[in-house]
Design a protein around this motif. Structure first.
Motif, PDB file in Angstrom:
ATOM      1  N   SER A 183      -8.260   0.537  -1.178  1.00  0.00           N
ATOM      2  CA  SER A 183      -8.719   1.828  -0.639  1.00  0.00           C
ATOM      3  C   SER A 183      -8.132   3.033  -1.358  1.00  0.00           C
ATOM      4  CB  SER A 183      -8.382   1.931   0.848  1.00  0.00           C
ATOM      5  OG  SER A 183      -9.062   0.956   1.591  1.00  0.00           O
ATOM      6  N   HIS A 184      -7.119   2.830  -2.188  1.00  0.00           N
ATOM      7  CA  HIS A 184      -6.457   3.932  -2.894  1.00  0.00           C
ATOM      8  C   HIS A 184      -7.284   4.481  -4.050  1.00  0.00           C
ATOM      9  CE1 HIS A 184      -5.562   0.356  -5.288  1.00  0.00           C
ATOM     10  NE2 HIS A 184      -5.510   1.184  -6.316  1.00  0.00           N
ATOM     11  N   LYS A 185      -8.314   3.776  -4.455  1.00  0.00           N
ATOM     12  CA  LYS A 185      -9.084   4.185  -5.636  1.00  0.00           C
ATOM     13  C   LYS A 185      -9.492   5.652  -5.554  1.00  0.00           C
ATOM     14  CE  LYS A 185     -10.659  -0.302  -7.180  1.00  0.00           C
ATOM     15  NZ  LYS A 185      -9.550  -1.001  -6.649  1.00  0.00           N
ATOM     16  N   ARG A 187      -4.033   4.244   3.194  1.00  0.00           N
ATOM     17  CA  ARG A 187      -5.455   4.114   3.526  1.00  0.00           C
ATOM     18  C   ARG A 187      -5.907   2.683   3.807  1.00  0.00           C
ATOM     19  NH1 ARG A 187      -8.303   7.933  -1.066  1.00  0.00           N
ATOM     20  NH2 ARG A 187      -7.447   9.917  -0.326  1.00  0.00           N
ATOM     21  N   SER A 188      -5.122   1.709   3.371  1.00  0.00           N
ATOM     22  CA  SER A 188      -5.519   0.305   3.480  1.00  0.00           C
ATOM     23  C   SER A 188      -5.747  -0.116   4.926  1.00  0.00           C
ATOM     24  CB  SER A 188      -4.463  -0.602   2.853  1.00  0.00           C
ATOM     25  OG  SER A 188      -4.805  -1.953   3.036  1.00  0.00           O
ATOM     26  N   LYS A 189      -6.776  -0.910   5.153  1.00  0.00           N
ATOM     27  CA  LYS A 189      -7.042  -1.495   6.474  1.00  0.00           C
ATOM     28  C   LYS A 189      -6.243  -2.788   6.632  1.00  0.00           C
ATOM     29  CE  LYS A 189     -10.528   1.327   7.626  1.00  0.00           C
ATOM     30  NZ  LYS A 189     -10.010   2.651   7.452  1.00  0.00           N
ATOM     31  N   CYS A 210       0.851  -1.192   0.000  1.00  0.00           N
ATOM     32  CA  CYS A 210       0.000   0.000   0.000  1.00  0.00           C
ATOM     33  C   CYS A 210       0.888   1.242   0.000  1.00  0.00           C
ATOM     34  CB  CYS A 210      -0.890  -0.005   1.240  1.00  0.00           C
ATOM     35  SG  CYS A 210      -1.726   1.557   1.545  1.00  0.00           S
ATOM     36  N   SER A 254      -7.378   8.137  -5.400  1.00  0.00           N
ATOM     37  CA  SER A 254      -6.403   8.921  -4.642  1.00  0.00           C
ATOM     38  C   SER A 254      -5.203   9.351  -5.480  1.00  0.00           C
ATOM     39  CB  SER A 254      -5.881   8.106  -3.449  1.00  0.00           C
ATOM     40  OG  SER A 254      -5.051   7.052  -3.900  1.00  0.00           O
ATOM     41  N   CYS A 277      -2.121  -3.622   0.165  1.00  0.00           N
ATOM     42  CA  CYS A 277      -3.248  -2.929  -0.455  1.00  0.00           C
ATOM     43  C   CYS A 277      -4.557  -3.694  -0.271  1.00  0.00           C
ATOM     44  CB  CYS A 277      -2.953  -2.766  -1.953  1.00  0.00           C
ATOM     45  SG  CYS A 277      -4.272  -1.931  -2.846  1.00  0.00           S
ATOM     46  N   ASP A 278      -5.624  -2.944  -0.017  1.00  0.00           N
ATOM     47  CA  ASP A 278      -6.969  -3.516   0.004  1.00  0.00           C
ATOM     48  C   ASP A 278      -7.898  -2.802  -0.980  1.00  0.00           C
ATOM     49  OD1 ASP A 278      -7.647  -1.089   1.195  1.00  0.00           O
ATOM     50  OD2 ASP A 278      -8.360  -1.967   3.061  1.00  0.00           O
TER      51      ASP A 278
END
Length: 78
Positions: free
Chosen positions: A39-41, A29-31, A25, A43, A36-37
């Motif tokens: 969450s970057h979409k 932002r990833s949990k 990541c 950004s 990566c999960d």
């Protein structure tokens, strides 16, 4: 590109497996830190792919300020 969010003040110590792909990541932002999960979409950030060459313990950057991504270079100390 927006500045990355600090995910951690210390590196993430991960036992990687030879031949396995990992996606670090870069946005913070990833949990599922340090990976990566999605969450970057939106950004402006993208995950950094990494394939382990051997099974070993590695230190993945948590502060997202490293100059040696995806690995910790001590930037969190500055």
């Amino acid at each position: 590109m927006t500045q990355a969010h600090r995910a951690s003040d210390v590196p993430f110590v991960i036992d990687v497996v030879a031949g396995q792909s990992y996606f670090w990541c870069s946005c913070g932002r990833s949990k599922s830190q340090p990976f990566c999960d999605g969450s970057h979409k939106g950004s402006g950030f993208s995950p950094l792919p990494f394939v382990a060459q051997k099974s070993e313990k590695l230190f993945f950057c948590g502060c997202k300020s490293t100059s040696q991504a995806p690995f910790c270079d001590g930037s969190h100390n500055r």
